[in-house]
Scaffold this motif. Structure first.
Motif, short mmCIF file in Angstrom:
data_model
loop_
_atom_site.label_atom_id
_atom_site.label_comp_id
_atom_site.label_asym_id
_atom_site.label_seq_id
_atom_site.Cartn_x
_atom_site.Cartn_y
_atom_site.Cartn_z
N SER A 1 33.00 44.17 45.25
CA SER A 1 32.25 43.28 46.20
C SER A 1 32.71 41.78 46.38
O SER A 1 32.51 41.29 47.41
CB SER A 1 30.85 43.23 45.42
N ALA A 2 33.39 41.43 45.15
CA ALA A 2 33.80 40.01 45.32
C ALA A 2 35.14 39.93 46.46
O ALA A 2 35.25 39.17 47.21
CB ALA A 2 34.31 39.71 44.22
N TRP A 3 35.84 41.03 46.52
CA TRP A 3 36.93 41.08 47.42
C TRP A 3 36.35 41.48 49.01
O TRP A 3 36.50 40.75 49.96
CB TRP A 3 37.82 42.13 47.16
N LEU A 4 35.44 42.50 49.12
CA LEU A 4 34.73 42.85 50.45
C LEU A 4 34.11 42.11 51.01
O LEU A 4 33.95 41.91 52.37
CB LEU A 4 34.06 44.40 50.01
N ASN A 5 33.42 41.00 50.20
CA ASN A 5 32.44 40.16 50.74
C ASN A 5 32.51 38.73 50.79
O ASN A 5 31.98 37.90 51.15
CB ASN A 5 31.13 40.36 49.97
N ALA A 6 33.71 38.48 49.84
CA ALA A 6 34.36 37.14 49.96
C ALA A 6 35.63 36.83 49.77
O ALA A 6 36.02 35.73 49.68
CB ALA A 6 33.53 36.39 48.43
N GLU A 7 36.31 38.01 49.94
CA GLU A 7 37.78 38.07 49.87
C GLU A 7 38.21 37.19 48.57
O GLU A 7 39.22 36.45 48.73
CB GLU A 7 38.37 37.43 51.09
N ILE A 8 37.60 37.28 47.44
CA ILE A 8 38.16 36.54 46.37
C ILE A 8 38.67 38.01 45.31
O ILE A 8 37.82 38.96 44.97
CB ILE A 8 37.17 36.01 45.36
N ASN A 9 39.97 37.71 45.01
CA ASN A 9 40.48 38.68 44.11
C ASN A 9 40.27 38.13 42.68
O ASN A 9 40.88 37.23 42.24
CB ASN A 9 42.11 38.66 44.20
N LEU A 10 39.30 38.84 41.86
CA LEU A 10 39.21 38.43 40.57
C LEU A 10 39.87 38.62 39.43
O LEU A 10 40.29 37.57 38.67
CB LEU A 10 37.72 39.09 39.87
N GLY A 11 41.02 39.45 39.68
CA GLY A 11 42.28 39.37 38.83
C GLY A 11 42.12 39.78 37.36
O GLY A 11 40.78 40.24 37.09
N ARG A 12 42.88 39.64 36.47
CA ARG A 12 42.78 39.79 34.99
C ARG A 12 42.17 38.50 34.42
O ARG A 12 42.65 37.50 34.67
CB ARG A 12 44.05 40.22 34.44
N SER A 13 41.00 38.88 33.53
CA SER A 13 40.96 37.63 32.81
C SER A 13 40.72 37.97 31.17
O SER A 13 39.97 37.10 30.57
CB SER A 13 39.51 37.11 33.21
#
Length: 409
Positions: free
Chosen positions: A228-240
């Motif tokens: 959802s972060a990518w599809l709706n905000a184009e944010i790649n959460l990545g590894r944390s």
């Protein structure tokens, strides 16, 4: 001997033509819920997962193939029928079984069973009520449909490894496989859910249907907030690593004698944490006022929380934090879980006696008040129930011996 089931799916028969994890897990779920699951295995070899070892439950010998502990995890409440369906007589046996069954699950490469006259269209012609569930790596259609798909591969291709592991710039950085076969597990559970939905549809229409479940889609569907972060905000959460990408403090902290997890997901929980750790000034610190502030300043906050947590044992902190309504708990090994008071109280471990010794498995997580899962059969030996099943299908002793003589059984 076959034992009567009491679960909600009792009275239903399942043909389980699956191997390894995803398909067998679906079969075990249906078996735990009361279905009569007939596991089809290759004579003398059986399910591939019987040899995924060590560790062994029973090591192989020159006379008897072994069984791995891997196999035991997903094959209780099944009867094993050893048959070679590459032979015409074996195909006919499966077709006869299909006329008396409600569900068939299979996880061969796309199109394989159709080559033996055992595809969905073939069996639907003789039993329109049959629910036929195919579990594959990439599904029945699309450019990847002909590929084989294993859990590790799909964890990578399905996006799970992109958010699992230590972030770049830190020691040990890089994508990491989740330590249990999660793509397999999701696919097996999704298959069981879809089968039960198809059963409800059959109640209304009288017709079965074909179910197409893939590990790839199951992995992608599990991404939830990451997708959802990518599809709706184009944010790649990545590894944390062990930190949450959208909440802080939320991660692993070192107590004086081991590690605990502290999870605060909102401002109310952080207020309770700050007070119980005796640092109410954190609540007035501009860096930590709300969750988004804490996420931006997670490193400083983690250092502050870690300095306090390191002063007591993990048992002390688990007690203190939970009494303050702060979510916290230890990182358990299986040896810890086996003795965990809550797991014991919830009957999370099942002991079953088999012809090969005592088998211990993890109980079904489905708790139904009126028709709970039952545990009738330990994981079977290869072909253990062949004669029993064939007798129920109407095969005489002479017919069974003739099939053995030609290598069908």
């Amino acid at each position: 001997m076959f034992q009567s089931a009491t679960g909600p799916l009792s009275g239903l028969r399942v043909i389980d033509m699956t191997r390894v994890i995803a398909g067998p897990l679906c079969g075990q779920i249906l078996g735990d819920l009361g279905a009569d699951v007939v596991k089809i295995e290759r004579p003398g070899e059986g399910d591939d997962s019987r040899r995924v070892a060590p560790p062994w439950f029973r090591e192989p010998t020159a006379e008897v193939p072994g069984d791995s502990t891997y196999f035991l995890a997903v094959n209780r409440n099944k009867r094993s029928l050893a048959v070679d369906f590459a032979k015409p007589e074996g195909q006919e046996l499966i077709r006869r079984l299909a006329t008396q069954s409600d569900i068939l699950i299979e996880n061969y490469r796309t199109g394989t069973l159709a080559r033996y006259g055992l595809g969905y269209d073939d069996l639907r012609a003789i039993n329109p009520r049959l629910i036929y569930c195919s579990v594959t790596g990439f599904g029945q259609t699309g450019p990847y449909s002909g590929r084989s798909g294993y859990d590790f591969l799909v964890q990578g291709m399905g996006g799970l490894m992109a958010v699992t592991g230590i972030e770049d710039g830190e020691p040990g950085a890089g994508p990491m496989r989740i330590g249990v076969p999660l793509a397999d597990t999701f696919a097996g559970m999704n298959a069981a859910i879809a089968v039960m939905a198809a059963l409800e549809a059959r109640h209304k229409t009288g017709e079965g249907q074909h179910i197409d479940i893939s590990l790839f889609e199951s992995a992608i569907a599990s991404l939830l907030n990451t997708a959802s972060a990518w599809l709706n905000a184009e944010i790649n959460l990545g590894r944390s690593g062990n930190d949450h990408p959208s909440a802080a403090p939320y991660g692993v902290f070192a107590a004086s004698d081991g590690y605990i997890i502290v999870a605060t997901f909102n401002d109310r929980e952080f207020e309770r944490l700050a007070n119980v750790l005796k640092h109410p000034e954190w609540l007035e610190d501009d860096r930590f006022r709300c969750n988004s502030d804490r996420v931006r300043n997670r490193v400083a906050l983690k250092e502050a929380v870690s300095a306090v947590i390191s002063q007591k044992t993990r048992a002390e902190w688990v007690d203190i934090l939970n009494k303050a309504t702060v979510s916290a708990g230890p990182i358990n090994e299986m040896s810890d879980l086996e003795k965990d008071e809550h797991a014991i109280a919830r009957d999370m471990f099942v002991t079953m006696e088999s012809s090969r010794g005592t088998v211990r498995t993890v109980a079904s997580p489905y708790r139904l008040s009126s028709t709970p899962p039952d545990y009738r059969l330990p994981p079977p030996a290869i072909g253990q129930h062949t004669d029993e099943i064939l007798e129920q299908l109407g095969y005489t002793i002479d017919q069974r011996e003739a099939l053995r003589a030609t290598g069908v059984l």
